[in-house]
Motif scaffolding. Structure first.
Motif, PDB file in Angstrom:
ATOM      1  N   VAL A   3       0.581  -1.672   0.036  1.00 34.57           N
ATOM      2  CA  VAL A   3      -0.504   0.039  -0.143  1.00 34.57           C
ATOM      3  C   VAL A   3       0.807   1.057  -0.402  1.00 34.57           C
ATOM      4  O   VAL A   3       1.975   0.971   0.555  1.00 34.57           O
ATOM      5  CB  VAL A   3      -1.082   0.212   1.183  1.00 34.57           C
ATOM      6  N   ASP A  22      -4.261   1.799  -1.212  1.00 33.69           N
ATOM      7  CA  ASP A  22      -4.404   0.531  -3.048  1.00 33.69           C
ATOM      8  C   ASP A  22      -2.891   2.199  -3.788  1.00 33.69           C
ATOM      9  O   ASP A  22      -3.832   3.462  -4.047  1.00 33.69           O
ATOM     10  CB  ASP A  22      -4.867   0.575  -3.929  1.00 33.69           C
ATOM     11  N   LEU A  28      -9.675  -1.314  -1.100  1.00 32.88           N
ATOM     12  CA  LEU A  28      -9.033  -1.887   0.120  1.00 32.88           C
ATOM     13  C   LEU A  28      -9.935  -2.953   1.160  1.00 32.88           C
ATOM     14  O   LEU A  28     -11.256  -3.143   0.579  1.00 32.88           O
ATOM     15  CB  LEU A  28      -8.864  -1.342   1.269  1.00 32.88           C
TER      16      LEU A  28
END
Length: 308
Positions: A3, A22, A28
């Motif tokens: 991430v 992301d 997510l």
């Protein structure tokens, strides 16, 4: 998954929050209040509670205290992680779930406010009966107290330098009817809350620990672990964990904390009696003996059969 650190914000003295997204803008994985992420920080793996909004699928938020006695995780976050960098995460996982109840009492100490924050948001949105008492050294070190001010008198902020320690006798001295108590914070607070909730109905208290609970165990005895699915039997010697003994025979069991606090290695027990040494399972779960955390726990019988 990897991430992107989208934003870093000072939430209080020594407390830095990170917004994680992301890299490609994808949604997510879902999570529920009480969940945490495992962050890969160099050669370390550390767990941090999610303190954002579960309804926001586009971002995660964690908040990290720069601990004076840091084992390296919080120092890495504060000194090396910056917006624009990526970090690998595992999870979310939740072993501090918000269970249905007519009313709630939340008790937070210091950075222990992080898993409590989304719980408060949910019960407030649902119109539940709830109260939060939040203690810390001083207002400057208490993250999110301004965010919590919007809930009015349901939230009591107790800075120690202004009001002293939390009055747990007044708060917990009389068991509350149909009330679940959720508590997170430093070990002295957790131990004090546990002691006072001993007179409450069984199952009234839920705790989240950031470090293993101090416990005194007798001398270790050797035992055997039978991995039923792998058809392998392993001897576990004194001073050796089940996880380490399994790794010697190339049976790898995911274990993030190796302290019995994160629940990553939770394993189903098929036969035998575990010697529970974790700081996570409830008394009811321990008594049932159906699961264990093999990163720290051992056996009270000469043989354990596990679903491995």
């Amino acid at each position: 998954m990897d991430v992107l650190v989208k934003q870093a914000t000072w939430e209080a003295e020594g407390v830095l929050s990170l917004v994680l997204v992301d890299p490609d803008g994808a949604e997510l994985p879902t999570w529920t209040p009480g969940a945490h992420l495992d962050l890969h920080l160099g050669d370390r793996l550390r767990q941090y509670s999610l303190c954002g909004d579960p309804a926001d699928r586009g971002r995660y938020r964690v908040a990290v205290l720069h601990a004076k006695e840091s084992r390296g995780g919080s120092a890495y976050v504060h000194e090396r992680l910056r917006p624009g960098q990526t970090v690998r995460i595992d999870g979310p996982r939740n072993h501090f779930t918000l269970e249905p109840s007519p009313r709630y009492l939340f008790v937070a100490g210091g950075i222990g406010i992080t898993p409590i924050l989304p719980m408060v948001r949910q019960v407030a949105a649902e119109g539940r009966d709830w109260r939060l008492v939040y203690g810390g050294r001083g207002r400057r070190s208490m993250a999110f107290h301004e965010e919590l001010a919007g809930y009015g008198d349901r939230v009591e902020i107790v800075p120690q330098d202004e009001r002293g320690l939390l009055d747990l006798d007044a708060l917990l001295g009389t068991p509350g009817p149909d009330t679940l108590v959720y508590c997170c914070g430093p070990e002295p607070l957790l131990a004090a809350v546990e002691a006072r909730c001993a007179a409450w109905p069984p199952g009234s208290l839920r705790l989240e620990r950031f470090a293993a609970k101090p416990q005194d165990f007798g001398p270790d005895a050797p035992f055997e672990v039978v991995c039923q699915r792998s058809d392998v039997t392993v001897r576990v010697d004194p001073g050796v964990s089940i996880v380490d003994a399994l790794e010697e025979t190339d049976i790898w069991l995911s274990s993030a904390c190796r302290e019995g606090i994160c629940g990553t290695c939770e394993t189903r027990v098929i036969d035998g009696t575990p010697d529970h040494r974790d700081s996570l399972l409830s008394e009811e779960e321990r008594a049932a003996g159906k699961v264990m955390l093999p990163c720290v726990s051992r056996a009270l019988t000469k043989r354990l059969v596990l679903d491995l």
